[in-house]
Design a protein around this motif. Structure first.
Motif: not given
Length: 555
Positions: A487-492, A494-502, A504-508, A510-516
């Motif tokens: 699911g998240f692999g394609r966004y990471l 090729d970050p230029q395909a869907f920058p907002p989605t990329t 989001f997954y990087e923040d999630l 990376g622990g920046r959205l409250g989850y570990t």
């Protein structure tokens, strides 16, 4: 066909069917908590689209598909939908109603019968490759060519799923057999039409028809005859793809405007950046046979007296690679047809090795095919020890009550216990290339009139998708989130395909959205590289400070 060839073909078909059956359809669990009823959807259906049959049922009811979904209107989709129409009269009531009303299991039986056609295509392709090789080589070398397909772990894994690419692979094998046995150009053109009706990339191989004519006659094909052969392909395609008859302008728009301009993963604009993708896939799908295939390809290129089989194998490989290599989307299923010409090229190499270097040749071939056979068995074993099975046991042991998942496609993740799933839906822009899209729309308007789809919004007029997704996650507030690398692999990647989605997954992750992250699961393998549809990396994230069991107390 002599008796020995019949027995050999039967043995190869039986081996292919056995390997395609091992692993079964229910070994890898799957559930989409917010889409389909748990327990009804057989897990090995089209893994690229968990809603594939809903689309088919809608096609039966309305006679249309959603914009951009023309690629789903193919022969495998039609016969799968037809099984439902024959078994259950109210196909238009939707997939969940259809399964729920199936008290006696008729629909599930028909469903599995449609799925079984993929396994039959796998076995038929093995037999066709053997017969192709027999036009120029002995039975042992021809059997090695067929085994190259059967033991290719990438092809084998896809044979467990109802992907249209196995049908395309089988049709290409049929095309090559007709070409090698002197079939007419008109018949070859008809098979190209069949291939196009299975998947549009099959139609791109039409240049092989005049290429075969040129090989036979030694002269350039006549323009008028080539045009008539193209017409044959087009007619067969239209007859076998009713969507084109229902709404031809929409079909042309979906193919020429939406599909080829909307995505950074697919489209002509991605050209010159993707031609290594097929080669990477060939390497990953079966390393020992990939090495043998490279040697066979080089042997065919360097041979002074090439057989017709070698010439056709090289031309087919280069044609498919060149004509479909413009997509940067790294999906192994797109590369499956390339295994066919490579398998054929192995037969002449095997004959030479056995004739000139008997002891060494036998040793090398035995080592390669034993390695490939062991890898094939390991690939089948993944269906019983896949990372999703291991991750499911971990999730159940943690006692989560509210488990968030991005449930499309559902096959990518472990099953979520009934009643505990929280569907998370990302807001993201259409991956449109605005300039190219607008130019294509204008060209369509000049030729066929008003386009049936609205123009894409300008990039500066689009909402803040990153903020919308953060709000969505805060609102849902699941105790845990399950992610899959499919699911998240394609966004990471090729970050230029869907920058907002990329982001989001990087923040999630990376622990920046409250989850570990509390677990990263992937079943270890010995002989296998990356394979599509099996053994993804499963990431389990836990709401920070929640601490494991009893997280559902908030409910």
């Amino acid at each position: 066909m002599i008796i020995a060839d019949k027995w050999m073909a039967a043995a190869l078909a039986a081996l292919a069917l056995v390997l395609a059956t091992l692993g079964g359809g229910n070994a890898i669990p799957q559930a989409a908590p917010d889409r389909l009823s748990d327990g009804y959807l057989p897990e090995s259906w089209e893994p690229d689209d968990d809603n594939v049959l809903d689309d088919g049922l809608r096609f039966l009811r309305e006679g249309t598909l959603r914009p951009g979904d023309f690629i789903e209107a193919s022969l495998p989709r039609y016969y799968a939908s037809a099984t439902y129409a024959l078994v259950f009269r109210r196909a238009g009531d939707g997939l969940e109603h259809l399964f729920a009303a199936d008290r006696f299991g008729f629909v599930r039986t028909a469903y599995r019968a449609a799925f079984g056609v993929t396994g039959l295509c796998f076995a038929a392709a093995a037999v066709l490759i053997y017969l192709c090789a027999r036009t120029a080589c002995g039975p042992v070398a021809s059997a090695c060519a067929a085994l190259t397909l059967i033991l290719n772990t990438g092809v084998l894994v896809h044979a467990h799923f109802a992907v249209v690419d196995l049908h395309l692979l089988c049709a290409l094998s049929l095309f090559l057999l007709i070409a090698l046995r002197g079939g007419s150009a008109t018949l070859l053109a008809a098979v190209i039409g069949l291939m196009a009706s299975i998947k549009y990339t099959g139609g791109m191989l039409f240049p092989l028809v005049p290429a075969v004519v040129c090989m036979r006659t030694g002269a350039a094909p006549k323009i008028i005859k080539t045009a008539l052969q193209f017409l044959v392909s087009a007619v067969i395609f239209i007859l076998l793809n009713p969507f084109t008859l229902i709404d031809l302008p929409r079909f042309i728009h979906d193919l020429g405007v939406i599909h080829f301009t909307r995505s950074t993963f697919k489209g002509f604009h991605g050209g010159a950046m993707a031609f290594s993708t097929h080669l990477t896939n060939i390497r990953d799908m079966s390393t020992p046979l990939a090495i043998l295939s490279v040697l066979a390809f080089l042997y065919a290129i360097m041979s002074r007296r090439r057989s017709r089989l070698q010439v056709l194998g090289v031309v087919t490989f280069l044609a498919y690679h060149a004509l479909t290599g413009w997509s940067r989307f790294n999906a192994q299923r797109f590369s499956l047809p390339l295994v066919v010409p490579l398998a054929l090229l192995i037969a002449p190499l095997v004959e030479t090795l056995l004739a000139r270097a008997k002891t060494l040749g036998v040793a090398l071939l035995a080592a390669a095919y034993v390695w490939a056979g062991a890898a094939a068995i390991e690939a089948d074993s993944l269906f019983y020890r896949d990372s999703r099975i291991v991750a499911q046991a971990f999730i159940e042991s943690r006692g989560y009550r509210r488990i968030g998942s991005f449930a499309r496609p559902a096959y990518t993740q472990p099953s979520i216990p009934p009643g505990r799933g929280v569907g998370l839906h990302l807001a993201q822009p259409e991956p449109v290339k605005p300039d190219l899209y607008y130019r294509a729309q204008e060209l369509y308007r000049r030729i066929l009139g008003r386009p049936p789809a609205p123009a894409a919004p300008a990039p500066d007029a689009q909402p803040d998708f990153a903020a919308m997704n953060r709000e969505m996650l805060i609102s849902a507030a699941p105790d845990a989130i399950v992610l899959s690398s499919y699911g998240f692999g394609r966004y990471l990647q090729d970050p230029q395909a869907f920058p907002p989605t990329t982001r989001f997954y990087e923040d999630l992750i990376g622990g920046r959205l409250g989850y570990t992250i509390v677990a990263r699961v992937r079943t270890p393998t010995t002989l296998l590289r990356h394979l599509e549809f099996v053994n993804p990396e499963i990431v389990v994230l836990e709401l920070r400070g929640a601490g494991g069991k009893g997280l559902g107390a908030r409910d």
